[in-house]
Motif scaffolding. Structure first.
Motif, short mmCIF file in Angstrom:
data_model
loop_
_atom_site.label_atom_id
_atom_site.label_comp_id
_atom_site.label_asym_id
_atom_site.label_seq_id
_atom_site.Cartn_x
_atom_site.Cartn_y
_atom_site.Cartn_z
N LEU A 138 108.78 51.49 52.92
CA LEU A 138 108.52 52.91 53.14
C LEU A 138 107.75 53.13 54.43
CD1 LEU A 138 107.55 54.83 49.88
CD2 LEU A 138 109.46 55.23 51.41
N GLY A 139 106.75 52.26 54.67
CA GLY A 139 106.02 52.37 55.92
C GLY A 139 106.94 52.18 57.12
N GLU A 191 105.67 46.78 44.24
CA GLU A 191 104.81 47.64 45.06
C GLU A 191 104.69 47.16 46.51
OE1 GLU A 191 102.68 50.87 46.04
OE2 GLU A 191 103.46 50.53 44.02
N PRO A 192 104.41 45.87 46.79
CA PRO A 192 104.29 45.47 48.20
C PRO A 192 105.56 45.69 49.02
CG PRO A 192 103.38 43.78 46.74
CD PRO A 192 104.12 44.75 45.88
N ALA A 252 119.35 55.55 44.39
CA ALA A 252 118.05 56.02 43.90
C ALA A 252 118.17 56.56 42.47
CB ALA A 252 117.50 57.10 44.83
N LEU A 253 119.30 57.19 42.15
CA LEU A 253 119.51 57.71 40.80
C LEU A 253 119.49 56.58 39.78
CD1 LEU A 253 120.28 59.94 38.78
CD2 LEU A 253 122.67 59.57 39.41
N GLY A 255 113.32 51.25 50.69
CA GLY A 255 111.98 51.51 50.18
C GLY A 255 111.94 52.76 49.33
N VAL A 256 112.76 53.76 49.66
CA VAL A 256 112.85 54.98 48.86
C VAL A 256 113.42 54.66 47.48
CG1 VAL A 256 113.82 57.30 48.73
CG2 VAL A 256 113.11 56.37 50.94
N VAL A 257 114.44 53.78 47.47
CA VAL A 257 115.03 53.36 46.19
C VAL A 257 113.97 52.69 45.32
CG1 VAL A 257 116.75 51.84 45.14
CG2 VAL A 257 117.33 53.14 47.20
N MET A 258 113.17 51.83 45.93
CA MET A 258 112.11 51.15 45.19
C MET A 258 111.04 52.14 44.72
SD MET A 258 111.49 47.59 47.23
CE MET A 258 112.66 46.25 47.09
N MET A 259 110.73 53.12 45.55
CA MET A 259 109.72 54.11 45.17
C MET A 259 110.18 54.90 43.95
SD MET A 259 107.61 56.88 47.43
CE MET A 259 108.93 57.97 47.89
N LEU A 260 111.43 55.26 43.89
CA LEU A 260 111.92 56.02 42.74
C LEU A 260 111.99 55.14 41.49
CD1 LEU A 260 114.64 58.16 44.49
CD2 LEU A 260 112.57 58.98 43.38
#
Length: 651
Positions: A291-292, A284-285, A260-261, A61-66
């Motif tokens: 992430l949650g 986003e979903p 993430a990079l 989820g962090v990868v997707m957020m970045l």
């Protein structure tokens, strides 16, 4: 299989209950997830050892957020924000890291560990701060804009931090990890394209991988997305978006770089793509759920025995970190000339550690930079500082902001050195248009507003205005209310607007009052107070747009204008009936069931009237928007002259 279903149900049930409650109490969704994890983990014990494995999965989820952060970073926007982004944001991260690192080294911590701790604590909570700004309407303030710049730089800075942390690995932790892995059953080597390569070849592979992401994202992504979009199958586009993110993350892992990079870089490349919004809506979903889940596992993994055994140290570090970051931000606010309450908003809103701190902590442990026992203590510090963030916003709202508002109110009103036939109270977006129209037609106006910043903005564009509260009788007297013909009330505060109308109508009944209403209830209150003409701020703009919508749907322009006038006439008649019903109701239930029933009846009547065909006759209001015939004004003038000449003879 049943066990997985039960675990999934527990995690989702905890999120469904805790997150809405946390948002309702103003704590934010991130804290809701953390609380949910604490409850189902250390408190109740519904989940246990499997949280670490789930956390590794949820880190995607962090990868997707970045990736989504990269999509939002258009190069032009970054260039426009360069001064605050690099100056304010860069200095905040650098100074906070240096101070925390220096204190940690003073207590005997190795410099690599101290640097990692400094990087972790230099970040703030993007999720909590931006969500709170949106809920409280602080995003457009000067403090809010500067805080956003700092948060944006922090989000970007996570990328080089993720690249730097593996280089800080402690040799003793690496050797211990290798020994544990070698003894573990089922040991297998991870896939790698760079294992055993010489340095020059390793560098070439990395450059080639980054070039593939940039070039492929720029030239190959558009034809691919266009091909998929033409199929019209939405789930395939979602699959394509996931394929892109997962593929880039896998490529970065194969060459030994942070996933993430790569996804962040891909997001920046696609920021100007016409498919950007579609990518965001599809990713986003998944990002939100993963992430949650990550934050729930963080909460579930908190060891309360560590907190109990080290309560003094944990609280001391938490307060020290928050005070140090607040001092750095306050000094930078002075340097960058952030004034008034905005300075304290910037200082307090970013004083906590952030959700990326958990990411960097997990990443540091995985890469043998931080020992597990230190990481557990630091995780508690990050979590507690985030729990304290709502309290900082309450401190700002209840203590700091009222003081600055009092100081603004205590500022002496400007000396009004001229009078006019029209006094305009409030020079916001509504009052500005009224003032410009009047001034352009040679009408002398006196503009009053009690927002000092708004007055300065008006003066910067050469619109003469005065600082002062229009509800003060002495200020109205100085502005020449006795000789004025009109008072335009465009004050945002509804109660103050009603009080102003009531006072002026009672004290200066000769002054005609034109007022702006916020909604139907405000309209009725202004009318009850004595306003001569009232207009709802969105009425005519909505009516114009609705008429254009009818035309775009194929209704003939004349018919559309006819329907518009019919709507206005019917609305005017029903407004009288609704006003009487509202006025007769008690003060506590102005919009009661009787009023609502009457409103629905009038809406049904409006629908019936709009269906009527009136091609055989036209109201005067419909003829009013057609131009008069040629010579009409000359004929009227001649008729008026004949009437004037006939008056003496008739006497």
């Amino acid at each position: 299989m049943t066990g997985y279903f039960i675990q999934a149900f527990i995690y989702l049930c905890a999120a469904v209950i805790a997150v809405p409650l946390a948002k309702r109490f103003g704590l934010g969704s991130v804290l809701g997830y953390l609380i949910a994890g604490v409850v189902i983990g250390p408190v109740v014990g519904l989940v246990g050892d499997e949280t670490l494995d789930i956390q590794h999965f949820a880190e995607f989820g962090v990868v997707m957020m970045l990736f989504l952060v990269g999509l939002e970073l258009e190069p032009r926007m970054l260039w426009d924000m360069r001064h605050r982004l690099l100056g304010l944001g860069g200095l905040q991260v650098a100074l906070s890291t240096a101070i925390v690192m220096g204190v940690a080294m003073f207590f005997g911590t190795a410099w690599t560990v101290a640097l990692a701790i400094g990087l972790i604590f230099s970040l703030s909570s993007t999720a909590i701060v931006l969500q709170t700004f949106n809920e409280k309407g602080l995003s457009r303030t000067e403090g809010g804009r500067n805080a956003f710049s700092v948060l944006l730089f922090q989000d970007i800075a996570v990328i080089p931090m993720l690249a730097l942390i593996p280089l800080l690995a402690l040799p003793e932790l690496v050797s211990q990890s290798q020994q544990v892995v070698a003894e573990a059953a089922g040991h297998h080597e991870e896939l790698s394209l760079v294992a055993g390569l010489p340095g020059w070849a390793y560098a070439m592979v990395i450059i080639a991988a980054i070039a593939a992401v940039v070039v492929g994202g720029h030239f190959l992504s558009r034809p691919l997305f266009r091909f998929v979009a033409e199929s019209g199958v939405r789930e395939i586009f979602t699959a394509t978006a996931l394929m892109l993110v997962i593929g880039i993350a896998a490529l970065m892992s194969l060459v030994g770089l942070s996933p993430a990079l790569g996804t962040f870089l891909a997001g920046v490349v696609l920021a100007n793509s016409e498919f950007r919004h579609e990518l965001e809506s599809n990713i986003e979903p998944f990002k939100g759920l993963l992430l949650g889940l990550f934050f729930i596992t963080v909460g579930a993994g908190i060891d309360f025995s560590v907190l109990v055994d080290n309560i003094g140290m944990v609280l001391g570090i938490t307060l020290a970190v928050m005070v140090a970051k607040a001092l750095v931000l306050f000094v930078l606010a002075l340097i960058f000339r952030v004034k008034g309450s905005d300075r304290y908003l910037l200082t307090l809103s970013l004083a906590q550690a952030g959700e990326f701190g958990f990411v960097l902590l997990s990443y540091s442990v995985q890469n043998h930079v931080l020992p597990q026992d230190i990481a557990q203590v630091l995780a508690l510090v990050v979590a507690i500082s985030m729990f304290l963030t709502p309290g900082l916003f309450i401190l700002f709202d209840k203590v700091i902001l009222p003081r600055f508002e009092e100081q603004a109110n205590e500022r002496e009103a400007d000396k009004i050195d001229e009078t006019g036939s029209v006094i305009i109270a409030g020079i916001g977006r509504f009052g500005q248009i009224v003032n410009r129209l009047l001034v352009a037609n040679g009408v002398k106006t006196v503009v009053l507003d009690h927002e000092a910043g708004q007055i300065e903005n008006m003066r910067s564009i050469r619109i003469k205005s005065y600082f002062g509260d229009a509800t003060r009788p002495d200020l109205l007297h100085t502005a020449g209310i006795e000789e004025a013909k009109l008072l335009v009330v465009a004050i945002d505060e509804q109660e103050r607007a009603v009080e102003l109308v009531e006072y002026v109508k009672h004290t200066y009944p000769h002054v005609r009052i034109l007022a702006r209403a916020y909604d139907r209830g405000h309209h009725y209150s202004l009318r009850c107070a004595g306003a001569d003409f009232i207009i709802s701020e969105t009425y005519h703009s909505a009516l114009t747009l609705g008429t254009q919508a009818l035309k775009d749907l194929g209704v003939h322009p004349f018919r559309a204008e006819q329907l518009r006038e019919t709507f206005i006439e019917t609305e005017t008649r029903s407004k009288e009936v609704l006003y009487k019903a509202w006025k007769e109701n008690t003060e506590d239930s102005k919009f009661n069931a009787t009023y609502r029933e009457l409103f629905m009846q009038l809406e049904d009547a409006l629908s019936d009237v709009m269906k009527a065909d009136r091609h055989d006759k036209h109201a005067s209001s419909e003829r009013g928007w057609t131009p008069p015939p040629k010579g009409y004004l000359d004929a009227v003038a001649e008729m008026q002259q004949e009437l004037d000449e006939a008056k003496p003879s008739s006497q």
